[in-house]
Design an enzyme around this catalytic site. Structure first.
Site, PDB file in Angstrom:
ATOM      1  CG  HIS A   1       9.215  70.314 -20.173  1.00 26.83           C
ATOM      2  ND1 HIS A   1       8.095  70.643 -19.438  1.00 26.83           N
ATOM      3  CD2 HIS A   1      10.105  71.329 -19.962  1.00 26.83           C
ATOM      4  CE1 HIS A   1       8.290  71.800 -18.820  1.00 26.83           C
ATOM      5  NE2 HIS A   1       9.499  72.241 -19.123  1.00 26.83           N
TER       6      HIS A   1
ATOM      7  CG  HIS B   1      13.082  71.638 -15.861  1.00 30.56           C
ATOM      8  ND1 HIS B   1      13.481  72.807 -15.272  1.00 30.56           N
ATOM      9  CD2 HIS B   1      12.011  71.960 -16.633  1.00 30.56           C
ATOM     10  CE1 HIS B   1      12.681  73.790 -15.642  1.00 30.56           C
ATOM     11  NE2 HIS B   1      11.780  73.297 -16.483  1.00 30.56           N
TER      12      HIS B   1
ATOM     13  CD  GLU C   1       6.122  77.467 -13.689  1.00 30.60           C
ATOM     14  OE1 GLU C   1       5.598  77.297 -14.807  1.00 30.60           O
ATOM     15  OE2 GLU C   1       5.700  76.917 -12.661  1.00 30.60           O
ATOM     16  CB  VAL C   2      11.298  75.323 -12.096  1.00 25.19           C
ATOM     17  CG1 VAL C   2      12.053  74.758 -10.896  1.00 25.19           C
ATOM     18  CG2 VAL C   2       9.794  75.263 -11.854  1.00 25.19           C
TER      19      VAL C   2
ATOM     20  CG  ASN D   1      11.131  76.436 -21.604  1.00 29.56           C
ATOM     21  OD1 ASN D   1      11.131  76.624 -22.820  1.00 29.56           O
ATOM     22  ND2 ASN D   1      10.072  75.965 -20.953  1.00 29.56           N
TER      23      ASN D   1
ATOM     24  CG  ASP E   1       4.787  69.701 -15.930  1.00 34.41           C
ATOM     25  OD1 ASP E   1       5.833  70.244 -16.316  1.00 34.41           O
ATOM     26  OD2 ASP E   1       3.815  70.326 -15.442  1.00 34.41           O
ATOM     27  CB  ILE E   2       2.282  69.796 -11.109  1.00 32.45           C
ATOM     28  CG1 ILE E   2       1.288  69.579  -9.995  1.00 32.45           C
ATOM     29  CG2 ILE E   2       2.390  71.264 -11.487  1.00 32.45           C
ATOM     30  CD1 ILE E   2       1.694  70.212  -8.667  1.00 32.45           C
TER      31      ILE E   2
HETATM   32  P1  5GP Z   1       9.608  75.461 -17.252  1.00 29.26           P
HETATM   33  O1  5GP Z   1       8.605  76.480 -17.685  1.00 29.26           O
HETATM   34  O2  5GP Z   1      10.506  75.986 -16.152  1.00 29.26           O
HETATM   35  O3  5GP Z   1      10.356  74.839 -18.398  1.00 29.26           O
HETATM   36  O4  5GP Z   1       8.776  74.247 -16.662  1.00 29.26           O
HETATM   37  C1  5GP Z   1       8.524  74.066 -15.302  1.00 29.26           C
HETATM   38  C2  5GP Z   1       7.460  72.991 -15.191  1.00 29.26           C
HETATM   39  O5  5GP Z   1       7.400  72.559 -13.859  1.00 29.26           O
HETATM   40  C3  5GP Z   1       6.044  73.457 -15.578  1.00 29.26           C
HETATM   41  O6  5GP Z   1       5.577  72.700 -16.691  1.00 29.26           O
HETATM   42  C4  5GP Z   1       5.232  73.211 -14.304  1.00 29.26           C
HETATM   43  O7  5GP Z   1       3.941  72.701 -14.578  1.00 29.26           O
HETATM   44  C5  5GP Z   1       6.074  72.225 -13.541  1.00 29.26           C
HETATM   45  N1  5GP Z   1       5.949  72.328 -12.096  1.00 29.26           N
HETATM   46  C6  5GP Z   1       5.983  73.469 -11.353  1.00 29.26           C
HETATM   47  N2  5GP Z   1       5.879  73.170 -10.043  1.00 29.26           N
HETATM   48  C7  5GP Z   1       5.787  71.819  -9.969  1.00 29.26           C
HETATM   49  C8  5GP Z   1       5.647  70.932  -8.867  1.00 29.26           C
HETATM   50  O8  5GP Z   1       5.599  71.309  -7.689  1.00 29.26           O
HETATM   51  N3  5GP Z   1       5.575  69.604  -9.154  1.00 29.26           N
HETATM   52  C9  5GP Z   1       5.641  69.145 -10.441  1.00 29.26           C
HETATM   53  N4  5GP Z   1       5.551  67.821 -10.619  1.00 29.26           N
HETATM   54  N5  5GP Z   1       5.759  69.957 -11.496  1.00 29.26           N
HETATM   55  C10 5GP Z   1       5.833  71.297 -11.262  1.00 29.26           C
END
Ligand code: 5GP
Length: 120
Positions: free
Chosen positions: A106, A104, A99-100, A91, A33-34
């Site tokens: 984590h 996915h 967010e994405v 999520n 994760d970034i």
């Molecule tokens: P969500 O909130 O959708 O469960 O988690 C999305 C995750 O993707 C976040 O923890 C965020 O830090 C990570 N993320 C967003 N953009 C990127 C990216 O371009 N590269 C990587 N490696 N992680 C990302």
């Protein structure tokens, strides 16, 4: 609303945005994760175009579902958290703060993770 093929993880899968590949097979890709929330914070994504676990659970084939979850446990073992323990987090949808919009999970570990939910 359908799958957005321009979401960031779709672009990572197409190689348009770089990531550090920690694991890859025909069903899944894993990368850090970034914005890590723990010393170990890795994302595992299926290769197919699924928006969330709701979409994945309803529309993915049995082979994709099995392959994906086998990959998740293989990644956890590869990361060295299978014995010490880890949290798997997925999520799904607006209330979860997803967010994405590409399914996915984590994998979080290598520290004491505390109680399940942070106070909003
Ligand atoms: P969500 O909130 O959708 O469960 O988690 C999305 C995750 O993707 C976040 O923890 C965020 O830090 C990570 N993320 C967003 N953009 C990127 C990216 O371009 N590269 C990587 N490696 N992680 C990302």
């Amino acid at each position: 609303m359908g799958y957005d093929s321009n979401n960031i993880f779709a672009r990572i899968l197409r190689g348009e945005i770089p990531c550090t590949k920690l694991y890859e097979d025909e069903f899944a890709l894993a990368f850090p994760d970034i914005r890590p929330q723990a010393p170990c914070h890795v994302l595992v994504i299926p290769k197919g175009p699924y928006m969330s676990i709701q979409d994945f659970g309803a529309a993915a084939s049995p082979a994709e579902i099995t392959g994906f979850f086998r990959a998740v446990s293989a990644v956890a073992a590869q990361l060295g958290v299978a014995e010490s323990g880890y949290r798997l987090l997925a999520n799904a949808g607006p209330d979860s703060h997803q967010e994405v919009p590409h399914f996915h999970v984590h994998i979080l570990g290598k520290r004491k993770l505390g109680t399940l939910l942070a106070v909003p």
